[in-house]
Each structure stands twice: as structure tokens, then as C-alpha cells.
Write a protein that holds these residues in place. Structure first.
Motif, PDB file in Angstrom:
ATOM      1  N   SER A   2      80.537 -22.593  -5.205  1.00  0.00           N
ATOM      2  CA  SER A   2      81.886 -22.756  -4.653  1.00  0.00           C
ATOM      3  C   SER A   2      82.212 -21.690  -3.602  1.00  0.00           C
ATOM      4  CB  SER A   2      82.923 -22.689  -5.778  1.00  0.00           C
ATOM      5  OG  SER A   2      82.862 -21.436  -6.442  1.00  0.00           O
ATOM      6  N   ARG A   3      81.508 -20.555  -3.622  1.00  0.00           N
ATOM      7  CA  ARG A   3      81.805 -19.485  -2.670  1.00  0.00           C
ATOM      8  C   ARG A   3      81.565 -19.929  -1.225  1.00  0.00           C
ATOM      9  NH1 ARG A   3      78.414 -14.546  -5.072  1.00  0.00           N
ATOM     10  NH2 ARG A   3      76.982 -16.297  -5.409  1.00  0.00           N
ATOM     11  N   TYR A   4      80.704 -20.939  -1.031  1.00  0.00           N
ATOM     12  CA  TYR A   4      80.420 -21.378   0.325  1.00  0.00           C
ATOM     13  C   TYR A   4      81.635 -22.036   0.978  1.00  0.00           C
ATOM     14  CZ  TYR A   4      78.138 -23.405   4.373  1.00  0.00           C
ATOM     15  OH  TYR A   4      77.807 -23.716   5.661  1.00  0.00           O
ATOM     16  N   SER A   5      82.557 -22.563   0.147  1.00  0.00           N
ATOM     17  CA  SER A   5      83.729 -23.245   0.708  1.00  0.00           C
ATOM     18  C   SER A   5      84.546 -22.308   1.606  1.00  0.00           C
ATOM     19  CB  SER A   5      84.617 -23.786  -0.415  1.00  0.00           C
ATOM     20  OG  SER A   5      85.108 -22.729  -1.221  1.00  0.00           O
ATOM     21  N   LYS A   6      84.487 -20.996   1.335  1.00  0.00           N
ATOM     22  CA  LYS A   6      85.229 -20.030   2.147  1.00  0.00           C
ATOM     23  C   LYS A   6      84.578 -19.828   3.525  1.00  0.00           C
ATOM     24  CE  LYS A   6      86.670 -17.555  -2.019  1.00  0.00           C
ATOM     25  NZ  LYS A   6      86.619 -16.269  -2.764  1.00  0.00           N
ATOM     26  N   LEU A   7      83.321 -20.270   3.657  1.00  0.00           N
ATOM     27  CA  LEU A   7      82.598 -20.071   4.907  1.00  0.00           C
ATOM     28  C   LEU A   7      82.586 -21.313   5.787  1.00  0.00           C
ATOM     29  CD1 LEU A   7      79.494 -18.160   3.447  1.00  0.00           C
ATOM     30  CD2 LEU A   7      81.594 -17.182   4.398  1.00  0.00           C
TER      31      LEU A   7
ATOM     32  N   THR B 276      82.017 -28.241  -9.345  1.00  0.00           N
ATOM     33  CA  THR B 276      82.913 -29.366  -9.075  1.00  0.00           C
ATOM     34  C   THR B 276      82.277 -30.358  -8.109  1.00  0.00           C
ATOM     35  OG1 THR B 276      84.003 -28.373  -7.149  1.00  0.00           O
ATOM     36  CG2 THR B 276      84.900 -27.831  -9.344  1.00  0.00           C
ATOM     37  N   LEU B 277      82.890 -31.533  -8.050  1.00  0.00           N
ATOM     38  CA  LEU B 277      82.445 -32.550  -7.102  1.00  0.00           C
ATOM     39  C   LEU B 277      82.510 -32.021  -5.667  1.00  0.00           C
ATOM     40  CD1 LEU B 277      83.454 -36.301  -7.208  1.00  0.00           C
ATOM     41  CD2 LEU B 277      83.475 -35.055  -5.078  1.00  0.00           C
ATOM     42  N   TYR B 278      83.575 -31.299  -5.345  1.00  0.00           N
ATOM     43  CA  TYR B 278      83.727 -30.732  -4.002  1.00  0.00           C
ATOM     44  C   TYR B 278      82.581 -29.770  -3.686  1.00  0.00           C
ATOM     45  CZ  TYR B 278      85.994 -28.665   0.099  1.00  0.00           C
ATOM     46  OH  TYR B 278      86.279 -28.243   1.370  1.00  0.00           O
ATOM     47  N   ASP B 279      82.217 -28.931  -4.671  1.00  0.00           N
ATOM     48  CA  ASP B 279      81.114 -27.985  -4.468  1.00  0.00           C
ATOM     49  C   ASP B 279      79.811 -28.725  -4.177  1.00  0.00           C
ATOM     50  OD1 ASP B 279      82.855 -25.903  -5.020  1.00  0.00           O
ATOM     51  OD2 ASP B 279      82.303 -25.813  -7.141  1.00  0.00           O
ATOM     52  N   VAL B 280      79.617 -29.851  -4.844  1.00  0.00           N
ATOM     53  CA  VAL B 280      78.393 -30.635  -4.634  1.00  0.00           C
ATOM     54  C   VAL B 280      78.331 -31.158  -3.206  1.00  0.00           C
ATOM     55  CG1 VAL B 280      77.227 -32.795  -5.248  1.00  0.00           C
ATOM     56  CG2 VAL B 280      78.027 -31.256  -7.043  1.00  0.00           C
ATOM     57  N   ILE B 281      79.447 -31.674  -2.710  1.00  0.00           N
ATOM     58  CA  ILE B 281      79.446 -32.234  -1.353  1.00  0.00           C
ATOM     59  C   ILE B 281      79.182 -31.149  -0.312  1.00  0.00           C
ATOM     60  CG2 ILE B 281      80.813 -33.414   0.396  1.00  0.00           C
ATOM     61  CD1 ILE B 281      82.259 -34.878  -1.840  1.00  0.00           C
ATOM     62  N   ILE B 282      79.862 -30.002  -0.426  1.00  0.00           N
ATOM     63  CA  ILE B 282      79.688 -28.957   0.593  1.00  0.00           C
ATOM     64  C   ILE B 282      78.309 -28.312   0.509  1.00  0.00           C
ATOM     65  CG2 ILE B 282      82.168 -28.490   0.664  1.00  0.00           C
ATOM     66  CD1 ILE B 282      81.627 -25.870  -0.825  1.00  0.00           C
ATOM     67  N   SER B 283      77.606 -28.510  -0.611  1.00  0.00           N
ATOM     68  CA  SER B 283      76.257 -27.959  -0.710  1.00  0.00           C
ATOM     69  C   SER B 283      75.307 -28.631   0.277  1.00  0.00           C
ATOM     70  CB  SER B 283      75.714 -28.102  -2.139  1.00  0.00           C
ATOM     71  OG  SER B 283      75.395 -29.455  -2.436  1.00  0.00           O
ATOM     72  N   GLY B 284      75.732 -29.763   0.845  1.00  0.00           N
ATOM     73  CA  GLY B 284      74.931 -30.373   1.892  1.00  0.00           C
ATOM     74  C   GLY B 284      74.758 -29.455   3.082  1.00  0.00           C
ATOM     75  N   PHE B 285      75.721 -28.567   3.321  1.00  0.00           N
ATOM     76  CA  PHE B 285      75.626 -27.592   4.398  1.00  0.00           C
ATOM     77  C   PHE B 285      74.807 -26.367   3.995  1.00  0.00           C
ATOM     78  CE2 PHE B 285      79.756 -29.559   5.759  1.00  0.00           C
ATOM     79  CZ  PHE B 285      79.301 -30.053   6.969  1.00  0.00           C
ATOM     80  N   SER B 286      74.984 -25.915   2.750  1.00  0.00           N
ATOM     81  CA  SER B 286      74.380 -24.637   2.336  1.00  0.00           C
ATOM     82  C   SER B 286      73.062 -24.789   1.589  1.00  0.00           C
ATOM     83  CB  SER B 286      75.360 -23.879   1.436  1.00  0.00           C
ATOM     84  OG  SER B 286      75.557 -24.578   0.212  1.00  0.00           O
ATOM     85  N   GLY B 287      72.875 -25.945   0.933  1.00  0.00           N
ATOM     86  CA  GLY B 287      71.677 -26.138   0.124  1.00  0.00           C
ATOM     87  C   GLY B 287      71.808 -25.601  -1.282  1.00  0.00           C
TER      88      GLY B 287
ATOM     89  N   GLU C 168      83.707 -28.477   9.853  1.00  0.00           N
ATOM     90  CA  GLU C 168      83.031 -28.873   8.620  1.00  0.00           C
ATOM     91  C   GLU C 168      84.032 -29.330   7.569  1.00  0.00           C
ATOM     92  OE1 GLU C 168      79.022 -26.076   8.816  1.00  0.00           O
ATOM     93  OE2 GLU C 168      80.863 -25.288   7.912  1.00  0.00           O
ATOM     94  N   LYS C 169      85.189 -28.655   7.483  1.00  0.00           N
ATOM     95  CA  LYS C 169      86.227 -29.053   6.525  1.00  0.00           C
ATOM     96  C   LYS C 169      86.749 -30.450   6.833  1.00  0.00           C
ATOM     97  CE  LYS C 169      87.892 -24.350   5.558  1.00  0.00           C
ATOM     98  NZ  LYS C 169      89.018 -23.399   5.728  1.00  0.00           N
ATOM     99  N   ILE C 170      86.950 -30.742   8.114  1.00  0.00           N
ATOM    100  CA  ILE C 170      87.422 -32.065   8.513  1.00  0.00           C
ATOM    101  C   ILE C 170      86.386 -33.125   8.154  1.00  0.00           C
ATOM    102  CG2 ILE C 170      87.966 -33.515  10.515  1.00  0.00           C
ATOM    103  CD1 ILE C 170      89.213 -31.005  11.804  1.00  0.00           C
ATOM    104  N   LYS C 171      85.124 -32.802   8.390  1.00  0.00           N
ATOM    105  CA  LYS C 171      84.045 -33.738   8.073  1.00  0.00           C
ATOM    106  C   LYS C 171      83.994 -34.021   6.571  1.00  0.00           C
ATOM    107  CE  LYS C 171      80.427 -33.266  10.557  1.00  0.00           C
ATOM    108  NZ  LYS C 171      79.156 -32.784  11.151  1.00  0.00           N
TER     109      LYS C 171
END
Length: 270
Positions: free
Chosen positions: A120-125, A105-116, A130-133
Motif C-alpha cells: 500500500s505504500r506505493y499509493s503515495k508515490l 486491499t483490492l486497490y493495492d493489488v491494482i496499483i501493484s501493476g505499476f510497482s510489481g 497514474e491515479k486517474i488511470k
């Protein structure tokens, strides 16, 4: 004459006698240049001139030929941890779109900036900070209505905005963008120009490649011209973005027009 010769700027990238070969072919030759804080820099040149290779030196995905006479430093370091680099520079390369798998998903793509990784499993971490950002970036780039959509289903403009949001998760001071305006429609081009101009106003420095003069950001204050793997000229837009120089750069007779900080080019009859 160096573009910043009238005032001393602090550099964040220093390249001395840099050469790059890919598949035994020399792509960049004798690159001597510094990139400085306080500059918004356009890299301009024909296809195959080495522009994207130059940017990939900055994200360490390509390495130069080492010699006793060469030196390449980022933030005054010859070696820099890739995660430290990501916190200082946000990168956007068009090929990133091809690396996203079906179902992401688009959301997964954005949060991958933190994990590389696009997972989607990274969203739980994610931490609360980071969520606010992430939520702020989603709002700033107008992605609320499509945040759960599959990335592959999005338009080019939506994908580009998502990847730019991804590049900004660490609030870097510098953005390095390879063809950010490629294949965008008028509306997406306008949104991207507006948001990048806002970032510049917030003291984010941008280094970017574009082939379209109409996509030159109004606050660009440095232009580096690359031709056949070498730096052809380095100066201000007023010095270099003109009919004579760009006709020679692109090997075609063109007329360059500037109006209120925006540029365009048209072919001449010659």
C-alpha cells in the motif's frame, strides 16, 4: 496451412524449434509458431498438455532450452527488459491470486501493476496521471463498491476483475490470460466476456487459455490446439472447433454446437 497465410500480419512473438523441460521432464516440444497483431487467439488442449507453460514463455517466467537451431523473440528482440515487456503485454495467471498476502486491499493489488509489489505504500508515490488511470479502471471493471476490501475476502469473479485491471495499468496492446473464466459464476462470466469484448473492439489483442467452449470469446479469430506438449493444429475457429477434431484432442467423444458465435459441447452416446 498457416492461419494468416492469406494476409501478412506483423508478428510480436516468434518461436522457432522451442523446447521446454521442467524438473527434467519435457513439457513443450518443437514449438514453431508466430503470434501476430490483429489476432485474438485461443489456446486449447487437455490438462497437462503444456498450455500454461506456453503462456509463461511469453512472460519470461519460464525459459526454453537454448540451441543453435532455436530462436525466441518478443517484439523482434531476443532479450527484452521485463518492465518494457509489462508495458506491451498485460498478464493474468490464476496463481497470482495466491501471491497476495492477507491484509492487502483490492486497490493495492491494482496499483501493484505499476510497482510489481503488493504494498500500500506505493499509493503515495503514484503520479496524478497514474491515479486517474487507476480510477478509470476501477470504474470500467465495476470495482468501486469494494475497492477498499481485502483482496482475500473477494469472490473469484471480483479477484479476476481486479487482476485484469492490474494487467491494464500500462494500457498494453496485448493481453495474455491463463484460464480467465475458471470458477466464475454466470454473472461474473458475462461481465468478463463483455469487458474483454470491449477491449478487443479497442484493438487490444488477446491470447487466452480456457477449457470451457462456452467461454470462447465471440471475436476469437485464431485457435491453437496443443496436445502432449506439441502444437496439434493451428487455424480459425470454424476450421478447428468441431466435434471430430476436439473429440480427438480431448480423447472423448463429444458433440460441438455453435450458435451465433457461441460454442458449447455435450458428450455423445458413443
Amino acid at each position: 496451412m498457416r492461419f494468416d497465410s492469406q494476409k501478412k500480419l506483423k508478428s510480436w512473438a516468434n518461436l522457432k524449434n522451442i523446447n521446454v523441460c521442467i524438473d527434467q521432464k519435457e513439457v513443450l516440444s518443437n514449438i514453431n509458431i508466430s503470434l501476430n497483431h490483429g489476432e485474438n487467439t485461443l489456446i486449447l488442449g487437455p490438462n497437462g498438455s503444456g498450455k500454461s507453460t506456453f503462456l509463461k514463455l511469453l512472460n519470461r517466467s519460464i525459459h526454453p532450452i537454448t540451441s543453435n537451431n532455436s530462436s525466441f523473440k518478443l517484439f523482434n528482440k531476443k532479450n527484452i527488459n521485463i518492465w518494457d515487456l509489462r508495458k506491451k503485454i498485460g498478464f493474468l495467471f490464476k496463481e497470482m491470486e495466491q501471491r497476495v498476502n492477507i491484509g492487502v486491499t483490492l486497490y493495492d493489488v491494482i496499483i501493484s501493476g505499476f510497482s510489481g509489489t503488493f504494498n500500500s505504500r506505493y499509493s503515495k508515490l503514484l503520479s496524478e496521471r497514474e491515479k486517474i488511470k487507476i480510477d478509470n479502471l476501477i470504474n470500467e471493471w465495476g470495482l468501486n463498491n469494494i475497492i477498499s476490501n481485502e483482496f482475500k475476502s473477494l469472490s473469484d469473479g471480483q479477484k479476476r476483475r481486479a487482476l485484469l485491471a492490474r494487467a491494464l495499468v500500462y494500457e498494453p496492446d496485448i493481453l495474455v490470460l491463463d484460464e480467465p473464466f475458471c470458477n466464475l459464476d454466470i454473472k461474473s462470466n458475462f461481465i468478463l466476456t463483455r469487458n474483454l469484448s470491449k477491449l478487443i473492439e479497442q484493438s487490444v489483442n488477446i491470447v487466452y487459455v480456457t477449457h470451457n467452449l462456452e467461454s470462447i470469446l465471440p471475436k476469437t479469430n485464431r485457435v491453437i490446439l496443443i496436445k502432449e506438449g506439441k502444437i496439434f493444429k493451428d487455424g480459425s475457429p470454424n476450421e478447428l472447433v468441431n466435434s471430430k477434431i476436439l473429440s480427438y484432442l480431448f480423447n472423448i467423444s463429444i458433440n460441438v454446437i455453435e450458435q451465433e458465435g457461441f460454442w458449447r459441447m455435450v458428450p455423445t452416446n458413443n
